[in-house]
Scaffold this active site. Structure first.
Site, PDB file in Angstrom:
ATOM      1  N   LYS A 233      -7.567   3.989   1.560  1.00 22.91           N
ATOM      2  CA  LYS A 233      -8.827   4.718   0.767  1.00 22.91           C
ATOM      3  C   LYS A 233     -10.187   4.145   0.539  1.00 22.91           C
ATOM      4  O   LYS A 233     -10.081   2.714   0.739  1.00 22.91           O
ATOM      5  CB  LYS A 233      -8.348   4.561  -0.596  1.00 22.91           C
ATOM      6  CG  LYS A 233      -6.995   5.377  -0.945  1.00 22.91           C
ATOM      7  CD  LYS A 233      -6.677   5.349  -2.255  1.00 22.91           C
ATOM      8  CE  LYS A 233      -5.545   6.726  -2.478  1.00 22.91           C
ATOM      9  NZ  LYS A 233      -5.292   6.676  -4.037  1.00 22.91           N
TER      10      LYS A 233
ATOM     11  N   GLY B 299      -4.871  -9.577  -1.388  1.00 26.00           N
ATOM     12  CA  GLY B 299      -5.640  -9.293  -2.522  1.00 26.00           C
ATOM     13  C   GLY B 299      -6.796 -10.248  -2.581  1.00 26.00           C
ATOM     14  O   GLY B 299      -7.884 -10.042  -2.816  1.00 26.00           O
TER      15      GLY B 299
ATOM     16  N   ARG C 162       4.587 -18.368   3.809  1.00 24.61           N
ATOM     17  CA  ARG C 162       4.100 -18.940   2.672  1.00 24.61           C
ATOM     18  C   ARG C 162       4.738 -20.274   2.356  1.00 24.61           C
ATOM     19  O   ARG C 162       3.727 -21.401   2.096  1.00 24.61           O
ATOM     20  CB  ARG C 162       4.171 -17.997   1.561  1.00 24.61           C
ATOM     21  CG  ARG C 162       3.156 -16.832   1.652  1.00 24.61           C
ATOM     22  CD  ARG C 162       3.439 -15.946   0.383  1.00 24.61           C
ATOM     23  NE  ARG C 162       2.401 -14.759   0.434  1.00 24.61           N
ATOM     24  CZ  ARG C 162       2.562 -13.668  -0.343  1.00 24.61           C
ATOM     25  NH1 ARG C 162       3.497 -13.528  -0.900  1.00 24.61           N
ATOM     26  NH2 ARG C 162       1.641 -12.975  -0.303  1.00 24.61           N
TER      27      ARG C 162
HETATM   28  P1  AMP Z   1      -4.848  -0.346   2.559  1.00 21.15           P
HETATM   29  O1  AMP Z   1      -3.589  -0.871   1.803  1.00 21.15           O
HETATM   30  O2  AMP Z   1      -5.834   0.615   1.828  1.00 21.15           O
HETATM   31  O3  AMP Z   1      -5.242  -1.260   3.362  1.00 21.15           O
HETATM   32  O4  AMP Z   1      -4.199   0.651   3.275  1.00 21.15           O
HETATM   33  C1  AMP Z   1      -3.151   0.580   4.293  1.00 21.15           C
HETATM   34  C2  AMP Z   1      -2.261   1.964   4.456  1.00 21.15           C
HETATM   35  O5  AMP Z   1      -3.247   2.877   5.041  1.00 21.15           O
HETATM   36  C3  AMP Z   1      -1.175   1.894   5.311  1.00 21.15           C
HETATM   37  O6  AMP Z   1      -0.026   2.118   4.953  1.00 21.15           O
HETATM   38  C4  AMP Z   1      -1.440   2.812   6.449  1.00 21.15           C
HETATM   39  O7  AMP Z   1      -0.339   3.670   6.824  1.00 21.15           O
HETATM   40  C5  AMP Z   1      -2.429   3.643   5.647  1.00 21.15           C
HETATM   41  N1  AMP Z   1      -3.240   4.668   6.578  1.00 21.15           N
HETATM   42  C6  AMP Z   1      -4.038   4.193   7.827  1.00 21.15           C
HETATM   43  N2  AMP Z   1      -4.542   5.178   8.296  1.00 21.15           N
HETATM   44  C7  AMP Z   1      -4.203   6.377   7.563  1.00 21.15           C
HETATM   45  C8  AMP Z   1      -4.237   7.691   7.994  1.00 21.15           C
HETATM   46  N3  AMP Z   1      -5.079   8.121   8.745  1.00 21.15           N
HETATM   47  N4  AMP Z   1      -3.930   8.526   7.046  1.00 21.15           N
HETATM   48  C9  AMP Z   1      -3.015   8.146   5.842  1.00 21.15           C
HETATM   49  N5  AMP Z   1      -2.839   6.714   5.732  1.00 21.15           N
HETATM   50  C10 AMP Z   1      -3.355   5.930   6.412  1.00 21.15           C
END
Ligand code: AMP
Length: 417
Positions: free
Chosen positions: A219, A398, A36
């Site tokens: 999610k 974000g 950054r």
């Molecule tokens: P996000 O912050 O929503 O972009 O999610 C990122 C997180 O999703 C990372 O920490 C990954 O470990 C998790 N992730 C990706 N695929 C899976 C999965 N199949 N099961 C559980 N967590 C996951």
């Protein structure tokens, strides 16, 4: 009126620049990743080379008040080294009048962490959890009232304002948005911000087709708005990672213990239906690497994504999914990637995410425009050494997510309006 950093005359002017120096520090207060800081250097140098002086402001971490642990003094030497000039430090961002006034062309002053003051974010602090709505409302009104003075003070130090903090562009804070009003004729974006805005426009406004978005992560709930906005823009939507299993379950698949959100099944179905109506191709994972527990050392097997056995959970995309996705990416002229397609923090389940990074690098070499946004996908391309092999790597997780949702970011709007 918005100015442009390339044409603005900085000679003899003091520029107050909002940067995002919210860098990770170790227990000895050493910077562990200075991306950054390096990203803001071209803007800072431009002001100095143009005969101006600099007042640099940023936040660091989430202090609840003055807290030495979050002092920006820890990074002054590093900024000075990168800029190649001495950097003075004002240990109270609201008491830098004399230091700012004394700045001569070519000189640099960095202000202490803006978030030592609640006014930066405009949110009350220290309220009891059980405070009544009335008390909360009064506290909020009090911070908002004193925020005006806070912004005015910062603005009084300078002749022009530059926003180069993309990482906080989605926040309507004092230094990222409100301050712009004090410089109606002398406000502009820095180069980092310009680059991020152009990258966003390249995918959201001016995408060459076929356009593919790869949305992964944990999610559906946190990416619902992104998925909905993408349906308006893309030809192909690859949905991977943990969020994919909610879609697979919605289609009637068996997902074992895989991560999913039952309450979002109606939304998942409506996205699938919407995609059909709009002619957007959705690519869910067809094959999954499953594990019998959430651990790097667990037993694994590769199974169809719709037939995950009980007791097993999906951890990464399987080879068949990766092959299909690779072909979709290879045939695209624009590719946007946000979110890992597996639990890539564990080496046993990083293959899919690293493969996507490689696919993007290949697509870029073949002439596609590729944008990687979001902390985890950025980490994956960086780990693969591909940061220079994709068209653009965003610095703001974000902020990028909100931009991809189709929202106008307050930090951008304040300079443009
Ligand atoms: P996000 O912050 O929503 O972009 O999610 C990122 C997180 O999703 C990372 O920490 C990954 O470990 C998790 N992730 C990706 N695929 C899976 C999965 N199949 N099961 C559980 N967590 C996951």
């Amino acid at each position: 009126m918005q100015q442009h950093i390339d044409t603005y005359d900085f000679k003899g002017k003091k520029a107050i620049v909002r940067v995002d120096f919210n860098v990770p520090l170790n227990e000895n207060f050493e910077i562990t990743d200075d991306t950054r800081i390096r990203a803001a250097i071209p803007t800072l140098k431009k002001v100095l080379e143009g005969g101006g002086s600099l007042i640099i402001m940023s936040h660091l971490g989430r202090p609840k008040g003055v807290d030495a642990k979050f002092s920006l003094k820890h990074i002054v030497a590093h900024v000075s080294e990168k800029l190649g000039v001495p950097v003075q430090f004002a240990d109270d961002c609201q008491a830098a009048d004399a230091q700012a006034a004394a700045l001569k062309p070519g000189e640099v002053l960095m202000l202490e962490n803006l978030r030592f003051y609640a006014e930066e974010e405009g949110k009350p602090r220290g309220l009891a959890e059980d405070a009544s709505d009335e008390v909360k409302k009064e506290a909020k009104a009090a911070v908002k009232a004193s925020q005006k003075e806070f912004v005015k003070k910062l603005a009084s130090y300078a002749d022009c304002y530059i926003n180069d903090a993309f990482g906080t562009a989605h926040r309507a804070h004092a230094s990222t948005a409100l301050i712009a009003d004090y410089f109606p004729q002398d406000k502009m974006f820095g180069y980092l911000m310009e680059g991020e805005i152009k990258a966003i426009d390249n995918v959201l406004q001016n995408a060459q087709h076929p356009f593919t978005a790869i949305i992964g992560g944990s999610k559906v709930s946190s990416k619902l708005a992104v998925l909905q906005n993408m349906l308006e823009k893309v030809d192909n939507l690859i949905i991977g990672g943990g969020m994919g299993y909610t879609f697979i379950k919605a289609q009637g698949g068996r997902i074992g213990n895989s991560l999913h959100e039952d309450e979002l099944i109606p939304e998942a179905l409506s996205i699938l239906e919407n995609a059909k109506q709009k002619g957007v191709n959705i690519y869910l994972s067809v094959e999954t690497l499953v594990a019998n527990e959430f651990s790097n050392e667990s037993a694994t097997q590769i199974v169809p994504s719709h037939e995950i056995p009980d007791g097993w959970e999906g951890m990464d995309a399987g080879p068949k999914s990766l092959k299909i996705w690779k072909d979709v990416i290879a045939s695209s002229k624009t590719v946007l990637w946000n979110g890992p397609v597996g639990v890539f923090e564990m080496s046993s389940f990083a293959k899919g995410t690293l493969q996507i990074a490689e696919d993007l690098a290949e697509a870029t070499a073949n002439g596609a425009y590729t944008l990687v946004g979001g902390g985890d996908s950025v980490a994956a391309v960086t780990r693969m050494g591909y940061a220079d092999k994709v068209s653009y790597v965003s610095t703001g997780g974000g902020a990028m997510l909100e931009a991809l949702e189709g929202k106008e970011l307050p930090g951008i709007a304040a300079v443009r309006k």
